[in-house]
Write an enzyme that holds these catalytic residues in place. Sequence first.
Site, PDB file in Angstrom:
ATOM      1  N   GLY A   1       0.714  -1.161  -0.118  1.00 51.54           N
ATOM      2  CA  GLY A   1      -0.002   0.159   0.023  1.00 51.54           C
ATOM      3  C   GLY A   1       1.002   2.058   0.097  1.00 51.54           C
ATOM      4  CG  HIS A   2       0.492   5.999  -1.169  1.00 47.79           C
ATOM      5  ND1 HIS A   2       0.651   6.684  -0.463  1.00 47.79           N
ATOM      6  CD2 HIS A   2       1.294   6.255  -2.111  1.00 47.79           C
ATOM      7  CE1 HIS A   2       1.404   8.076  -0.634  1.00 47.79           C
ATOM      8  NE2 HIS A   2       1.862   7.510  -2.337  1.00 47.79           N
ATOM      9  CG  ASP A   3       3.189   5.686   4.692  1.00 46.69           C
ATOM     10  OD1 ASP A   3       3.368   4.831   5.004  1.00 46.69           O
ATOM     11  OD2 ASP A   3       4.276   5.623   5.133  1.00 46.69           O
TER      12      ASP A   3
END
Length: 370
Positions: A231-233
Site C-alpha cells: 500500500g501507500h501511506d
Amino acid sequence: MSAGQRPPLEGLRIIDLTTFLSGPSATQLLGDLGADVIKVESLDGDSSRAIVGPTVLGESAYFLANNRNKRSIAIDLKSPRGLEVFQRLLTGADIVIENFRPGVTARLGIDPETVLADRPTLIWASISGFGQDGPLRDRPAYDMVVQAMSGVMSLNGHPGAPAARLGIPAGDVVAGLYAVIGILAAVQARHETGRGRIIDVSMLRGQLAMLSYQALYTYLNGVAPGPQGAGHDSIATYRSFRGADGRELVVTANTPRMWEGLCRVLGVEDLIVDERFVDAANRLRHKEELWAILEARFAERAAAEWVDLLSAASVPVAPVKNVLEALEDARDAADGSLVVVANEQACFTNVATPIRFVDTAQVTPGYPVS
C-alpha cells in the site's frame, strides 16, 4: 551527418577510473549519449568481471551490463609508468570520473585538486559511499549498505517481515545518475566560465534524496514509517490486490473520478456514498475495512480480467509482472527499450538507455574494446 543529428555528447572525452557498478553505470550512460569513454582498469581488470553468474563468451554478464560503448586500457596507477600513461590520457580529456575510496587518489598523486591545478578546464567527478568528507568517509560501501543506512530497506517489504533489500541496485544506479547530472551541469557551467569543477557524489546522500515525501512525513510526524508492503501511506486506493488466479495487479485510483470508476467496475457502488469512504481522508482512516471489501471483490475474477475492465473505465491499473515478462513485453513493443550489444565475437540483448532525442543519431552499442 549534420551537427544537429550527432549524438548530443559527441566530442566529449571521459576518463573512466570506476569499477563495479555506480561509476560504470554513469559512464555507460554518457557513452550511450555519444561521449568517448576510455575505461581505465587495473592490471587485474574491473572487479565486476569476476562476478559469478551468466556469461557471454566467458565474460561476466554483470560486467557487460554496465560497460558498453567504452574503450578500455589496463594501467597500474601505482607505478611510475602507469601514472605517465594516465597523464597522457588526461591530454584532451574533458572529464574524469572515479569511485575510489576517499584518499586513494591523493595517495596516488592524482587527486582532483592537483590535477585541476594543471588542467583548470577539467571536470572531475568522485562517487563514494559517504562523500569525500565527514565521519564515514573511510568506510567501504556497497549498494545494500547504503540502502540499509538510508532507511530505504526499512520501507521495503511487508509489515512484520524482516527489512528487504530492493531487488535492483538502487544505491549504485542512483549515485551514477546524480554523477551524470552533476557532470552535465559542470559542462554547461564551463561553457560560460571556461573552468572545470570538482563534483562529490555520495551513494548515501543519493538514497536519502530518494526518500522523497517519506523524509518530510517523518520530520513532521516524528515517527519512522514502517514497511510499505502493498500500500501507500497517504492513498488508500494505491495498492496491489490478488485476483482469483493468484496473480497480482496494482490499482492507483487517486482521484474522485477514479475512485468512483473503481467502485462501479467492482460492483460496489454503495461505497461511493458510504460515510466511511466518502473522501480520500476517510478512506485512509478506514483503509483496513476498505481493503477487506476490495480484496474480496478482486478475488472473484482473474487479475487479467480486472485489468481489462478497469482499463476500459480509465482507472489506472497494471498486472504485476516478473522481469522476464516485462522484458518480453519490451521486446514485442519494439520501441527501443532494448538494445543489441555486439562485437566481432558475440552479441547479447540488454536494456537501452531510456533517453531519446528526436532526429538525432543513436550510438551503435558495442562491447568495451581495448
